[in-house]
Design an enzyme around this catalytic site. Sequence first.
Site, PDB file in Angstrom:
ATOM      1  N   SER A 128       0.816  -1.218   0.000  1.00 10.71           N
ATOM      2  CA  SER A 128       0.000   0.000   0.000  1.00 10.71           C
ATOM      3  C   SER A 128       0.840   1.254   0.000  1.00 10.71           C
ATOM      4  O   SER A 128       0.338   2.357  -0.199  1.00 10.71           O
ATOM      5  CB  SER A 128      -0.881   0.010   1.247  1.00 10.71           C
ATOM      6  OG  SER A 128      -0.068   0.210   2.387  1.00 10.71           O
ATOM      7  N   GLY A 129       2.136   1.106   0.249  1.00 14.41           N
ATOM      8  CA  GLY A 129       2.997   2.269   0.396  1.00 14.41           C
ATOM      9  C   GLY A 129       3.124   2.699   1.850  1.00 14.41           C
ATOM     10  O   GLY A 129       4.034   3.435   2.206  1.00 14.41           O
ATOM     11  N   GLY A 130       2.216   2.217   2.691  1.00 16.18           N
ATOM     12  CA  GLY A 130       2.206   2.643   4.091  1.00 16.18           C
ATOM     13  C   GLY A 130       3.527   2.374   4.805  1.00 16.18           C
ATOM     14  O   GLY A 130       4.097   3.265   5.431  1.00 16.18           O
ATOM     15  N   ASP A 158       7.161 -12.156   2.009  1.00 14.66           N
ATOM     16  CA  ASP A 158       8.071 -11.334   1.208  1.00 14.66           C
ATOM     17  C   ASP A 158       9.179 -10.896   2.136  1.00 14.66           C
ATOM     18  O   ASP A 158       8.950 -10.683   3.332  1.00 14.66           O
ATOM     19  CB  ASP A 158       7.364 -10.088   0.664  1.00 14.66           C
ATOM     20  CG  ASP A 158       7.168  -9.051   1.757  1.00 14.66           C
ATOM     21  OD1 ASP A 158       6.335  -9.284   2.667  1.00 14.66           O
ATOM     22  OD2 ASP A 158       7.848  -8.005   1.730  1.00 14.66           O
ATOM     23  N   CYS A 195      21.139 -24.137  -8.540  1.00 13.17           N
ATOM     24  CA  CYS A 195      21.104 -22.796  -9.141  1.00 13.17           C
ATOM     25  C   CYS A 195      22.311 -22.595 -10.058  1.00 13.17           C
ATOM     26  O   CYS A 195      23.326 -23.277  -9.940  1.00 13.17           O
ATOM     27  CB  CYS A 195      21.036 -21.711  -8.070  1.00 13.17           C
ATOM     28  SG  CYS A 195      22.621 -21.187  -7.406  1.00 13.17           S
TER      29      CYS A 195
END
Lengths: 393, 393
Positions: free
Chosen positions: A94-96, A283, A323
């Site tokens: 949200s950017g918050g 995340d 990897c």
Amino acid sequence: MHKNFVLSTTDRHSKARRGQLTTAHGVIDTPAFMPIGTQGTVKAVTPRELRELDAQIILGNTYHLFVRPGLDVIKHFGGLHNFMNWDGPILTDSGGYQIFSLAKLRKITDGGVEFQNHIDGARAFISPEIAMEIQAALGGDIAMALDECVPYPCEYDYAAQSAELTTRWAKRCLEWKRRNGETAKRGLADSPDRGFADSMLFGIVQGATFEDLRKQSAQAIVDLDFDGYAIGGVSVGEPEEEMMRAVESAEPFLPRDKPRYAMGLGTPPQLLEMIARGMDMFDCVLPTRLARNGTAFTTTGTLNLKNAQFALDKSPIEENCACDACREFSRGYIRHLIKAEEILGLRLITLHNLHSYLNLMKRARTEIESSTFDQFRKAFVAGYKTRDPMMVE
Amino acid sequence: MHKNFVLSTTDRHSKARRGQLTTAHGVIDTPAFMPIGTQGTVKAVTPRELRELDAQIILGNTYHLFVRPGLDVIKHFGGLHNFMNWDGPILTDSGGYQIFSLAKLRKITDGGVEFQNHIDGARAFISPEIAMEIQAALGGDIAMALDECVPYPCEYDYAAQSAELTTRWAKRCLEWKRRNGETAKRGLADSPDRGFADSMLFGIVQGATFEDLRKQSAQAIVDLDFDGYAIGGVSVGEPEEEMMRAVESAEPFLPRDKPRYAMGLGTPPQLLEMIARGMDMFDCVLPTRLARNGTAFTTTGTLNLKNAQFALDKSPIEENCACDACREFSRGYIRHLIKAEEILGLRLITLHNLHSYLNLMKRARTEIESSTFDQFRKAFVAGYKTRDPMMVE
């Protein structure tokens, strides 16, 4: 309405869940790790490499993109997917969180937050409605309600008032999406989708480290009926036990049939602990940020590849790792690159670390399917040697 | 002795040549551009990407690798090919140029050069013999004789003495290789090759901007009989006409049947001019160095992608370019990445610039084969708009 989240297995020995979340840009197998694409790129990595790593969803930071390049630019390019050439699912925050951690001279009112951005100091104002409008323009598949993320430690009274503010803001976010979802452009101008209405909206539970506030916040947010629920205000500097307790306090009040996202964490053992506590999505900046400092994640802890002990080491970062960095390069070579400040060094560690995190989630999903997740978690956590407090920040 | 350089076509309208140089690690089509792998990596690029770009040879900087990680490390890993996981041809420079441009407190005698390195100030001494020993340990396919590269401008007397010193050093380099080539380890411990004897050794023509000195130096170096000949002491700040004249003064005295390498240059038009003057091989930092500053090469000149004019530009860096950066990303997106100091930005421009240089050589080879090189060169140079003096440094 079709169901976009399906739980296929629930662990008998823990709260771990194996599910699938269907978005407009593809299916996400949960538990899922979302690499962070702060400024329209997962740092040092191409979208093609992300696909090769089997990343099924990435996170875009609304605050950063709002500040630079700005919404006009991203709208002009038809949304974040087009702009950065990533056609998989995107979750936008949200950017918050960034307003509270990066921006200056913040003034919070019921209306929203006024702040000066950290790049050029320009003043801006974000309300719940504006946070929705911006995320609609970015065109992510999952948007987050605007919340206030309080710091640690936090007074009880402030945490209580703040959680209530977050609930009022959450309601306004939902309201905005109900009214404008069909008309708000979802970025992809050339896509036949239904605009922002096709995006999911997740609510965020707050309440700091207080059990009753976490419960109240969870109940209030769940009452509003979101597409998924996040636990916010964790991994903000609190001890690991507090982090676990915050999640445990909220989890029983979250509906079983919606995805749960524990925000901004954590170390590999923490992710497994969170999965065991019923969380589905994560995340974290650790795999990409620590890579740039020469730190690699392995299943038994982190390695600081700057250390002299690796100078003549012909083995890969991690034995049997599939990897590209481990299949093609030695610790000694990567150490040289990091010491010489060569970009290839941090590229290789970034690839390895993202592979490591994404592979851990893949392993967790298999273990849940085989009803062996809890043994796996215990063995992994016991075998993980790194207990550096830096690792949990 | 088998012939490792074969000329297949010589242009009728210029001195341009189309050839093939066979090394222990593969064949190089000439004219050839060699990306620079200063510290054991072409900056920001993986060996796999270099292969995808069709780079047929790269350059390793002896001075940098000698200073860091040091010879012991590279020997331990079995040479530079193994260390950096590049299995194609490598040319190693002698280290001379960097000693004269980067190191401190240099003292040049007939014996060699004493200096302090630019990293930790440690004192070191490099003689022609030591330069050979180091290059034998690095294990490149082409080694360079130690030379003194004089600055621009340079007094005639100093240039004359220096060119004679370079000749004396060149003789000692050849001598060392004749005596030690068979026994000196060529890096690749697990390779069945014949040690440093399998490597080629190129001599370097000096003489600053003086026509007679260039001629004398070329004759003296050619008399010593090397596997190939380089023109050194160009692209050191002199005007472009001086650079052309230096090459023109030496070229007639170089044997037709050996490869010729114009060192450390240049812009795309300069490379074509050098090909027209009979040069076969090139190395230059411009495509990788300028990329890190946001500058992209196109067939009509350079673009500074930081410029605001590109913010909303949906076109690729260059229309019809086949590189990954151009096939997948817009100028506007790459501009955002560069402005936000994201590594992906310089990665993408580096890929494009290397593709651009390598593709120009491919095009030059085709044009020489079709006897149309000279028209192509004239049209390309006329259409190239950038005349920024920064470009020729």
